[in-house]
Write a protein that holds these residues in place. Structure first.
Motif, PDB file in Angstrom:
ATOM      1  N   THR A 204       0.834  -1.202   0.000  1.00  0.00           N
ATOM      2  CA  THR A 204       0.000   0.000   0.000  1.00  0.00           C
ATOM      3  C   THR A 204       0.868   1.251   0.000  1.00  0.00           C
ATOM      4  O   THR A 204       0.595   2.216  -0.737  1.00  0.00           O
ATOM      5  CB  THR A 204      -0.930  -0.009   1.227  1.00  0.00           C
ATOM      6  OG1 THR A 204      -1.695  -1.212   1.240  1.00  0.00           O
ATOM      7  CG2 THR A 204      -1.883   1.179   1.178  1.00  0.00           C
ATOM      8  N   LEU A 205       1.935   1.248   0.805  1.00  0.00           N
ATOM      9  CA  LEU A 205       2.861   2.382   0.806  1.00  0.00           C
ATOM     10  C   LEU A 205       3.547   2.526  -0.549  1.00  0.00           C
ATOM     11  O   LEU A 205       3.761   3.643  -1.037  1.00  0.00           O
ATOM     12  CB  LEU A 205       3.912   2.206   1.909  1.00  0.00           C
ATOM     13  CG  LEU A 205       3.391   2.242   3.356  1.00  0.00           C
ATOM     14  CD1 LEU A 205       4.510   1.922   4.332  1.00  0.00           C
ATOM     15  CD2 LEU A 205       2.787   3.606   3.668  1.00  0.00           C
ATOM     16  N   LYS A 206       3.875   1.382  -1.152  1.00  0.00           N
ATOM     17  CA  LYS A 206       4.477   1.399  -2.487  1.00  0.00           C
ATOM     18  C   LYS A 206       3.518   2.027  -3.493  1.00  0.00           C
ATOM     19  O   LYS A 206       3.924   2.825  -4.359  1.00  0.00           O
ATOM     20  CB  LYS A 206       4.824  -0.031  -2.906  1.00  0.00           C
ATOM     21  CG  LYS A 206       5.419  -0.165  -4.313  1.00  0.00           C
ATOM     22  CD  LYS A 206       6.832   0.357  -4.373  1.00  0.00           C
ATOM     23  CE  LYS A 206       7.483   0.020  -5.704  1.00  0.00           C
ATOM     24  NZ  LYS A 206       8.858   0.561  -5.794  1.00  0.00           N
ATOM     25  N   ALA A 207       2.236   1.687  -3.393  1.00  0.00           N
ATOM     26  CA  ALA A 207       1.239   2.264  -4.295  1.00  0.00           C
ATOM     27  C   ALA A 207       1.203   3.781  -4.149  1.00  0.00           C
ATOM     28  O   ALA A 207       1.137   4.518  -5.139  1.00  0.00           O
ATOM     29  CB  ALA A 207      -0.139   1.656  -4.015  1.00  0.00           C
ATOM     30  N   GLY A 208       1.239   4.266  -2.903  1.00  0.00           N
ATOM     31  CA  GLY A 208       1.245   5.711  -2.686  1.00  0.00           C
ATOM     32  C   GLY A 208       2.465   6.371  -3.293  1.00  0.00           C
ATOM     33  O   GLY A 208       2.376   7.467  -3.883  1.00  0.00           O
TER      34      GLY A 208
ATOM     35  N   ASN B  86      -4.527  12.380   0.757  1.00  0.00           N
ATOM     36  CA  ASN B  86      -5.875  12.020   0.327  1.00  0.00           C
ATOM     37  C   ASN B  86      -6.025  12.063  -1.189  1.00  0.00           C
ATOM     38  O   ASN B  86      -6.700  11.220  -1.781  1.00  0.00           O
ATOM     39  CB  ASN B  86      -6.900  12.941   0.983  1.00  0.00           C
ATOM     40  CG  ASN B  86      -7.082  12.637   2.462  1.00  0.00           C
ATOM     41  OD1 ASN B  86      -6.832  11.516   2.904  1.00  0.00           O
ATOM     42  ND2 ASN B  86      -7.495  13.626   3.225  1.00  0.00           N
ATOM     43  N   GLU B  87      -5.402  13.033  -1.817  1.00  0.00           N
ATOM     44  CA  GLU B  87      -5.498  13.118  -3.278  1.00  0.00           C
ATOM     45  C   GLU B  87      -4.845  11.915  -3.933  1.00  0.00           C
ATOM     46  O   GLU B  87      -5.334  11.394  -4.937  1.00  0.00           O
ATOM     47  CB  GLU B  87      -4.828  14.407  -3.763  1.00  0.00           C
ATOM     48  CG  GLU B  87      -4.978  14.642  -5.255  1.00  0.00           C
ATOM     49  CD  GLU B  87      -4.402  15.968  -5.699  1.00  0.00           C
ATOM     50  OE1 GLU B  87      -4.227  16.151  -6.913  1.00  0.00           O
ATOM     51  OE2 GLU B  87      -4.127  16.826  -4.829  1.00  0.00           O
ATOM     52  N   ASP B  88      -3.740  11.443  -3.362  1.00  0.00           N
ATOM     53  CA  ASP B  88      -3.060  10.263  -3.909  1.00  0.00           C
ATOM     54  C   ASP B  88      -3.874   8.994  -3.674  1.00  0.00           C
ATOM     55  O   ASP B  88      -3.847   8.070  -4.500  1.00  0.00           O
ATOM     56  CB  ASP B  88      -1.674  10.108  -3.284  1.00  0.00           C
ATOM     57  CG  ASP B  88      -0.724  11.237  -3.675  1.00  0.00           C
ATOM     58  OD1 ASP B  88      -0.992  11.896  -4.706  1.00  0.00           O
ATOM     59  OD2 ASP B  88       0.266  11.469  -2.951  1.00  0.00           O
ATOM     60  N   LYS B  89      -4.600   8.938  -2.558  1.00  0.00           N
ATOM     61  CA  LYS B  89      -5.415   7.757  -2.256  1.00  0.00           C
ATOM     62  C   LYS B  89      -6.446   7.509  -3.351  1.00  0.00           C
ATOM     63  O   LYS B  89      -6.798   6.362  -3.647  1.00  0.00           O
ATOM     64  CB  LYS B  89      -6.123   7.920  -0.912  1.00  0.00           C
ATOM     65  CG  LYS B  89      -5.192   7.893   0.288  1.00  0.00           C
ATOM     66  CD  LYS B  89      -5.956   8.176   1.581  1.00  0.00           C
ATOM     67  CE  LYS B  89      -5.014   8.234   2.764  1.00  0.00           C
ATOM     68  NZ  LYS B  89      -5.719   8.563   4.029  1.00  0.00           N
TER      69      LYS B  89
ATOM     70  N   GLU C  49      -9.854   0.106   4.528  1.00  0.00           N
ATOM     71  CA  GLU C  49      -9.909   0.792   5.815  1.00  0.00           C
ATOM     72  C   GLU C  49      -8.533   1.305   6.210  1.00  0.00           C
ATOM     73  O   GLU C  49      -8.389   2.446   6.689  1.00  0.00           O
ATOM     74  CB  GLU C  49     -10.451  -0.144   6.891  1.00  0.00           C
ATOM     75  CG  GLU C  49     -10.624   0.537   8.235  1.00  0.00           C
ATOM     76  CD  GLU C  49     -11.199  -0.380   9.296  1.00  0.00           C
ATOM     77  OE1 GLU C  49     -12.164   0.030   9.952  1.00  0.00           O
ATOM     78  OE2 GLU C  49     -10.676  -1.492   9.459  1.00  0.00           O
ATOM     79  N   SER C  50      -7.497   0.474   6.001  1.00  0.00           N
ATOM     80  CA  SER C  50      -6.134   0.890   6.349  1.00  0.00           C
ATOM     81  C   SER C  50      -5.707   2.090   5.519  1.00  0.00           C
ATOM     82  O   SER C  50      -5.103   3.035   6.040  1.00  0.00           O
ATOM     83  CB  SER C  50      -5.177  -0.286   6.122  1.00  0.00           C
ATOM     84  OG  SER C  50      -3.843   0.108   6.351  1.00  0.00           O
ATOM     85  N   LEU C  51      -6.041   2.081   4.228  1.00  0.00           N
ATOM     86  CA  LEU C  51      -5.677   3.192   3.359  1.00  0.00           C
ATOM     87  C   LEU C  51      -6.391   4.469   3.790  1.00  0.00           C
ATOM     88  O   LEU C  51      -5.802   5.557   3.805  1.00  0.00           O
ATOM     89  CB  LEU C  51      -6.022   2.863   1.912  1.00  0.00           C
ATOM     90  CG  LEU C  51      -5.683   3.929   0.863  1.00  0.00           C
ATOM     91  CD1 LEU C  51      -4.174   4.158   0.790  1.00  0.00           C
ATOM     92  CD2 LEU C  51      -6.227   3.521  -0.511  1.00  0.00           C
ATOM     93  N   SER C  52      -7.667   4.341   4.153  1.00  0.00           N
ATOM     94  CA  SER C  52      -8.432   5.531   4.548  1.00  0.00           C
ATOM     95  C   SER C  52      -7.850   6.174   5.803  1.00  0.00           C
ATOM     96  O   SER C  52      -7.935   7.393   5.979  1.00  0.00           O
ATOM     97  CB  SER C  52      -9.901   5.162   4.780  1.00  0.00           C
ATOM     98  OG  SER C  52     -10.050   4.366   5.951  1.00  0.00           O
ATOM     99  N   LYS C  53      -7.241   5.363   6.689  1.00  0.00           N
ATOM    100  CA  LYS C  53      -6.689   5.890   7.933  1.00  0.00           C
ATOM    101  C   LYS C  53      -5.220   6.304   7.803  1.00  0.00           C
ATOM    102  O   LYS C  53      -4.672   6.934   8.714  1.00  0.00           O
ATOM    103  CB  LYS C  53      -6.811   4.836   9.052  1.00  0.00           C
ATOM    104  CG  LYS C  53      -8.237   4.520   9.452  1.00  0.00           C
ATOM    105  CD  LYS C  53      -8.262   3.453  10.543  1.00  0.00           C
ATOM    106  CE  LYS C  53      -9.684   3.154  11.001  1.00  0.00           C
ATOM    107  NZ  LYS C  53      -9.705   2.095  12.040  1.00  0.00           N
ATOM    108  N   SER C  54      -4.594   5.936   6.690  1.00  0.00           N
ATOM    109  CA  SER C  54      -3.163   6.190   6.520  1.00  0.00           C
ATOM    110  C   SER C  54      -2.862   7.682   6.507  1.00  0.00           C
ATOM    111  O   SER C  54      -3.521   8.461   5.817  1.00  0.00           O
ATOM    112  CB  SER C  54      -2.667   5.547   5.223  1.00  0.00           C
ATOM    113  OG  SER C  54      -1.320   5.913   4.975  1.00  0.00           O
ATOM    114  N   THR C  55      -1.838   8.069   7.255  1.00  0.00           N
ATOM    115  CA  THR C  55      -1.375   9.451   7.236  1.00  0.00           C
ATOM    116  C   THR C  55      -0.129   9.602   6.369  1.00  0.00           C
ATOM    117  O   THR C  55       0.335  10.722   6.149  1.00  0.00           O
ATOM    118  CB  THR C  55      -1.062   9.923   8.668  1.00  0.00           C
ATOM    119  OG1 THR C  55      -0.077   9.055   9.261  1.00  0.00           O
ATOM    120  CG2 THR C  55      -2.317   9.918   9.525  1.00  0.00           C
TER     121      THR C  55
END
Length: 605
Positions: free
Chosen positions: A33-37, A75-78, A65-71
């Motif tokens: 998920t971090l790699k995707a960001g 948000n634009e990248d999500k 859910e994890s992505l939505s809470k990720s700091t």
């Protein structure tokens, strides 16, 4: 940001096709998920996305859910990270481009319950799966495949089992479509890659022509070999894609501070490295029904107290059992009062085919009665319930019951034509009486109240078949999980003061449910079979297996065991993998309940 391991940092820094290996809780999906960001920030053009595909909807829900809470990700990248199931992604391609391979322009999903109904007549011609010869099994499989393809190409009704095959045919047959997909998704992350079957692997190879692929895999977690997953799949990926590899198998983030992952790996290897494991408890129970179910309820109550005392809000406890039959039995006993042990509120992840078909019967009774009479249509839905309730493993008794109901209806119709009385022992009469009572309900316009009223009539009636329908409908907890469905039914009522098209609304809701990405991971106490736990995680896991039945001191049967019959004289590899997956779903504690005198053979050295 939490501290990344060196291997995880390597994943973030690498480019090109990647292979990320790791066990349960090793951080594969987190780093992906971090790699995707990072890819979104540094490598995507406008309107392009990274797509993250997983087999399991619970995994998708957890990542969403994890992505939505990720700091760590803006948000634009999500918004440029799309998370979905393999099936949902395949379905979109089939709906858009299926006509290129001969599918009708208008196609619909053939749900598992509808597929079971469509294949019931073929399946009824053969013995139970355990009694099939190899020749019969091959013939049956071929006939079922032919019928699935006929349903798809002639009727436009496409079942899940054909999704990957049809998608592969579309992609390999059209370079333009491959280019379109690679332009839209230049980076593709594949979760649980070790479980891809031959058709899914064909899809991956086609996608890899224009997109970079990041495969996440656990080489020791192949629990789907029985439906076509190839143990050599990771090597196939290495040969075709030449990926850069990263090994996270020594990392453990899910159950850090415990020996849960170590115990799971030792189960897999068949040798224990220590006498005690932090976070692992193995208890035995007296091998009889009353004490067995008292033992599991006691463990659940103790685990629930631990979680409540912790002060956490969204705690979760999974009760994992080896078989579908045992899922229902354990759920029933948890729901009941046993001596001084109170009922335990929980949800049960039962196979939903029967519950969905039961819901269709209730929805039909909510609709206004047809002026021409619709008892025949009602009986057809009841027949569908029996034909489809077993899913891919229908019981011959259920299919035969459907045939009996149909035959009884035909005799009743013929009697009415001849102006004769319906036979007093006809099974149609109690069904007709219950149907009339349900039709007589004064509906309120509140979907939840009216749904329960219809179900109560079915439960109280003299027709045992409709009582079964009512019982199965409870397994769905339909109106407790579907605000959207309640809203749709309420809107229909406001429009016409009836539930016109209620059956259509319910059927459409369940089709959408198959592709739902939203939702929260399970919370509270959840009962499910061990296979359903894949891709999930819980605060605590309790694994409960069945016990031997004895006569004159000898074991005469040994059902519902983690290892079939609890016998050593068989290949234990698949059972070890299944057991490891179940053990490692826990973040804090795994408790194993096994019968005294005949404990699980995988726990013995």
């Amino acid at each position: 940001m939490f501290e990344l391991s060196d291997a995880q940092k390597g994943v973030l820094a690498a480019s090109g096709n990647l292979l990320v290996l790791g066990g349960p809780g090793s951080g594969k999906t987190t780093v992906a998920t971090l790699k995707a960001g990072k890819i979104v920030r540094e490598s995507l053009r406008h309107s392009q996305k990274v797509i993250f595909l997983s087999f399991a909807r619970p995994t998708v829900a957890r990542i969403v859910e994890s992505l939505s809470k990720s700091t760590e990700i803006e948000n634009e990248d999500k918004r440029a990270i799309e998370i979905d199931t393999y099936h949902a992604f395949f379905w979109r391609l089939i709906r858009s481009h299926g006509y290129l391979i001969g599918l009708p322009r208008k196609i619909t999903l053939l749900t598992p319950s509808a597929e079971a109904i469509a294949l019931a007549s073929i399946r009824n011609e053969y013995p139970a799966a355990s009694k099939l010869t190899d020749a019969q099994a091959n013939e049956k499989a071929a006939r079922e495949l032919d019928e699935r393809k006929r349903l798809a190409f002639e009727d436009g009704r496409v079942c899940f089992d054909l999704f990957a095959e049809l998608t592969a045919e579309i992609l390999h047959g059209s370079q333009k479509i491959r280019v379109l997909i690679s332009e839209a998704y230049p980076y593709i992350i594949l979760d649980e890659f070790q479980d891809t079957d031959a058709d899914q692997w064909n899809v991956v190879q086609a996608l890899g022509h224009g997109s970079e692929v990041i495969a996440l895999a656990d080489p020791e977690q192949r629990i789907y070999e029985f439906i076509g997953a190839d143990p050599e799949r990771i090597n196939h990926y290495r040969e075709v894609f030449g990926p850069t590899e990263f090994d996270l198998r020594n990392d453990n983030f899910r159950s850090a501070g415990t020996d849960i992952a170590k115990f799971g790996n030792d189960i897999l290897g068949g040798a224990f490295g220590s006498e005690t494991y932090c976070g692992i408890t193995v208890n035995t129970y007296a091998p009889n029904q009353n004490q067995a179910y008292a033992a599991i309820k006691t463990q659940v109550l103790q685990a629930r107290k631990r979680q409540l005392d912790s002060g956490k809000e969204d705690w979760s406890i999974a009760v994992l059992v080896p078989t579908r039959k045992m899922t229902r039995a354990v759920s029933d006993h948890l729901r009941s009062q046993q001596g001084q042990l109170p009922p335990v509120s929980h949800t049960a992840a039962v196979d939903v085919e029967a519950a969905i078909l039961a819901a269709e019967v209730i929805a039909f009774l909510l609709q206004p009665k047809s002026p021409e009479g619709d008892f025949g249509s009602f009986v057809k839905l009841v027949c569908n319930f029996y034909e489809g309730r077993g899913g891919v493993t229908p019981a011959k008794t259920h299919i035969e019951e459907s045939a009996r109901i149909n035959a009884a209806l035909e005799r009743a119709v013929q009697a009415k034509r001849n102006k004769k009385e319906i036979a007093r022992n006809s099974l149609v009469l109690p069904m007709l009486d219950t149907y009339r009572n349900a039709r007589a309900i004064a509906l309120s316009g509140d979907p939840e109240i009216d749904w329960r009223a219809v179900r109560t009539v079915l439960e109280a009636g003299e027709c045992k078949r409709l009582r079964e329908v009512a019982t199965e409908s409870r397994n769905l907890r339909l109106l407790g999980r579907g605000a959207q469905l309640r809203t749709a039914l309420s809107q229909i009522w406001r429009d016409s003061l009836t539930y016109a098209r209620a059956l259509e609304v319910v059927q459409r809701a369940f089709v959408q449910e198959h592709f739902a990405r939203a939702g929260r991971p399970e919370s509270g106490v959840v009962v499910m079979n061990m296979h359903k736990a894949k891709g999930k995680q819980f605060d605590e896991v309790i694994i409960f297996e069945g016990w031997p039945r004895r006569k004159n001191g000898n074991i005469i049967s040994n059902p519902d065991r983690i290892v079939r019959g609890n016998a050593r004289n068989q290949d234990l590899g698949q059972a070890r993998q299944n057991f490891r997956v179940s053990i490692t779903r826990a973040m804090e504690q795994t408790t194993i309940l096994t019968p005294e005198g005949d404990p699980c053979v995988l726990l013995l050295t």
